[in-house]
Design an enzyme around this catalytic site. Structure first.
Site, PDB file in Angstrom:
ATOM      1  N   ASN A   4      42.919  23.059   6.263  1.00  0.00           N
ATOM      2  CA  ASN A   4      43.155  21.791   5.318  1.00  0.00           C
ATOM      3  C   ASN A   4      42.816  21.960   3.898  1.00  0.00           C
ATOM      4  O   ASN A   4      42.821  20.973   3.108  1.00  0.00           O
ATOM      5  CB  ASN A   4      42.235  20.660   6.054  1.00  0.00           C
ATOM      6  CG  ASN A   4      40.930  21.000   6.288  1.00  0.00           C
ATOM      7  OD1 ASN A   4      40.422  21.985   6.333  1.00  0.00           O
ATOM      8  ND2 ASN A   4      40.225  19.887   6.245  1.00  0.00           N
TER       9      ASN A   4
ATOM     10  N   ARG B  26      -2.753   8.489   3.796  1.00  0.00           N
ATOM     11  CA  ARG B  26      -2.733   9.230   4.970  1.00  0.00           C
ATOM     12  C   ARG B  26      -1.816   9.642   5.642  1.00  0.00           C
ATOM     13  O   ARG B  26      -1.887  10.488   6.610  1.00  0.00           O
ATOM     14  CB  ARG B  26      -3.793   8.457   5.903  1.00  0.00           C
ATOM     15  CG  ARG B  26      -5.443   8.548   5.582  1.00  0.00           C
ATOM     16  CD  ARG B  26      -6.075   7.657   6.640  1.00  0.00           C
ATOM     17  NE  ARG B  26      -6.137   6.227   6.467  1.00  0.00           N
ATOM     18  CZ  ARG B  26      -6.723   5.435   7.311  1.00  0.00           C
ATOM     19  NH1 ARG B  26      -7.401   5.655   8.557  1.00  0.00           N
ATOM     20  NH2 ARG B  26      -6.694   4.341   6.932  1.00  0.00           N
TER      21      ARG B  26
ATOM     22  N   GLY C 245       0.795  -1.239  -0.013  1.00  0.00           N
ATOM     23  CA  GLY C 245      -0.003  -0.114   0.053  1.00  0.00           C
ATOM     24  C   GLY C 245       0.757   1.203  -0.097  1.00  0.00           C
ATOM     25  O   GLY C 245       1.987   1.331   0.463  1.00  0.00           O
TER      26      GLY C 245
ATOM     27  N   ALA D 194      52.136  31.389  20.120  1.00  0.00           N
ATOM     28  CA  ALA D 194      50.874  31.688  19.951  1.00  0.00           C
ATOM     29  C   ALA D 194      50.926  32.908  18.745  1.00  0.00           C
ATOM     30  O   ALA D 194      51.802  33.604  18.518  1.00  0.00           O
ATOM     31  CB  ALA D 194      50.285  32.448  21.059  1.00  0.00           C
TER      32      ALA D 194
ATOM     33  N   ASP E 266       2.464  -2.686   8.279  1.00  0.00           N
ATOM     34  CA  ASP E 266       2.146  -1.376   9.313  1.00  0.00           C
ATOM     35  C   ASP E 266       1.910  -1.809  10.478  1.00  0.00           C
ATOM     36  O   ASP E 266       1.476  -0.948  11.193  1.00  0.00           O
ATOM     37  CB  ASP E 266       1.252  -0.509   8.439  1.00  0.00           C
ATOM     38  CG  ASP E 266       0.051  -1.037   8.185  1.00  0.00           C
ATOM     39  OD1 ASP E 266      -0.147  -2.148   8.575  1.00  0.00           O
ATOM     40  OD2 ASP E 266      -1.049  -0.378   7.733  1.00  0.00           O
TER      41      ASP E 266
ATOM     42  N   SER F 162      47.957  29.710  21.760  1.00  0.00           N
ATOM     43  CA  SER F 162      46.697  29.983  21.008  1.00  0.00           C
ATOM     44  C   SER F 162      46.912  30.633  19.573  1.00  0.00           C
ATOM     45  O   SER F 162      47.603  31.177  19.343  1.00  0.00           O
ATOM     46  CB  SER F 162      46.126  31.003  22.155  1.00  0.00           C
ATOM     47  OG  SER F 162      45.736  30.414  23.323  1.00  0.00           O
TER      48      SER F 162
END
Length: 457
Positions: free
Chosen positions: A389, A16, A12, A426, A105, A408
């Protein structure tokens, strides 16, 4: 159980559902809806499973490709359940025994119920056993009509039922156990002289009763097991019930779920003992989580392998990653496919990784992107570090050796290799390889202009 086969009706469209996807392929608990009855009949011992497809049959068949116990039959026109079974009969050639018939179902039917139904069918030498349920409000269901001895005489569809028959509360679930010899004779004799002009599978019960053959009912203990799904509201209701089963099984096996009602774990996920999962966590795919892990609220985990003693903090998102023992992740980390974190790694808040291997004891505590990289052991990645990258055409790799300290706001312009025990200052943009035991610094010298602020005033 070699003398047990199954036919699952899944042709089916499911109008619905209001969807471009055929109903039985809508996801439910991490699997297409139709997978649930297929897996259940397999667990109940069916050695041959015939799946009757129709709308989007290629999509359904593609999903089951490689499952050698599943055969397919195509119902080109949907002319009723009896016609669907007729389409399946060629795939049952050479089989002799009991045939389970289910709809695709009805995903909540349990293995234990089917096994008990088959046992009763065999012990009573029935020709047809119908799984039934008692509904106080049976609207829409076919009714079970019995004789004075309690055996089934016929099943009448609601549209064809009399007022007295509509008052019957025992309903047909659409699940049957039928002797194959009778099925192959009865199906070709079906007629479509009814309100729907369809070939009803239920008419084989009337034929068997007329021949004096035993047709019995097997009442289901939990009516929720025979719940059919016709729309998205029922899909959500079924999903809630399935998640309840999954979560209960995990808790009984030793996993702690702080709030099972708000924990979303798909079928097939494996979780070890003494792992604690907080609310609003979503775990799906082929995920395996070890023992003594902690998963904090709102984490999303898909297709990951996670070791023991891992902490996944709030809001972290992970997909197709491999996490070894005693790793800490998050909060708000994003691990993309190809990430592998070795033992005792720390990935902090707002760190994103993709296609990296990070060695034991290394850490990237915050605000960092690491992609296409191999990172050694005991490496410190400072805040704001980026592996650059992608050059606009190709992806390139960054290799960072053991015991490297990265300050950092560092950018690694791949391809680049950093030797072991180096220090990257850093603010450095690294464009060339760095030898071992070196200091790399690449930034403009600081200039102080004394009195500049006073002149501006």
């Amino acid at each position: 159980m070699n003398n047990l086969a199954a036919v699952i009706l899944a042709a089916g469209k499911g109008t619905r559902m209001k969807s471009n996807i055929v109903k039985v392929m809508h996801p439910l608990g991490g699997l297409p809806m139709v997978s649930w009855p297929v897996n259940t009949v397999r667990e109940a011992g069916a050695s041959r499973i015939v799946l009757v497809t129709g709308h989007q049959s290629e999509k359904v068949q593609d999903f089951f490709e490689g499952q050698t116990d599943v055969r397919f039959a195509v119902q080109e026109e949907q002319l009723g359940t009896g016609h669907a079974v007729a389409c399946a009969l060629p795939a049952l050639l050479g089989f002799s025994g009991m045939v389970l018939i289910l709809c695709g179902d009805v995903p909540l039917i349990s293995t234990a119920t089917l096994e008990a139904m088959v046992r009763q069918h065999r012990s009573r030498h029935a020709v047809i056993t119908v799984l039934t349920a008692d509904f106080a409000q049976p609207n829409g269901y076919g009714r079970i009509v019995k004789d004075g001895d309690g055996f089934i005489k016929r099943i009448v569809e609601e549209k064809d039922a009399t007022d007295a028959e509509r008052r019957i509360t025992e309903i047909n679930s659409g699940i049957y156990c039928v002797e194959s010899d009778f099925l192959t004779v009865a199906i070709p004799n079906l007629k479509n002289d009814n309100a729907q002009r369809e070939y009803y599978l239920t008419d084989i019960i009337k034929e068997a009763a007329n021949l004096g053959l035993l047709c019995q009912a097997f009442p289901v203990a939990d009516p929720a097991e025979v719940m059919g799904i016709n729309d998205r509201a029922q899909l959500a209701e079924a999903g809630q019930l399935l998640r309840g089963r999954i979560n209960k099984a995990l808790m009984l096996a030793g996993t702690t779920l702080i709030d099972p009602l708000t924990t979303y774990i798909d079928q097939g996920v494996r979780i070890g003992r003494d792992t604690t999962i907080h609310p609003n966590v979503h775990i799906s795919g082929d995920t395996e989580i070890g023992n003594n892990c902690l998963i904090e609220p709102s984490a999303v985990i898909k297709g990951c392998k996670i070791g023991n003693g891992v902490i996944i903090k709030t809001g972290s998102v992970m997909m197709d990653a491999v996490i070894h023992d005693d790793v800490a992740i998050g909060p708000m980390a994003h691990l993309r496919p190809g990430t592998e974190l070795k033992e005792h790694v720390k990935i902090g808040n707002f760190v994103e990784t993709k296609k990296i291997v990070m060695g034991e004891g290394s850490k990237a505590s915050h605000l960092t992107y690491l992609g296409d990289a191999a990172i050694g052991t005991n490496v410190n990645i400072g805040c704001g570090t980026i592996t650059c990258n992608y050059d606009g055409v190709k992806k390139h790799r960054t290799v960072i050796g053991d015991d490297v300290f990265v300050g950092s706001d560092v950018q690694f312009v791949a391809p680049v290799t950093i030797g072991r025990n180096s220090l990257i200052a850093a603010g450095t943009t690294v464009t060339r390889d760095v030898p071992p035991d070196s200091l790399a610094i690449a930034r403009a010298p600081q200039v102080n202009k004394e009195g500049w602020k006073l002149k501006k005033k």
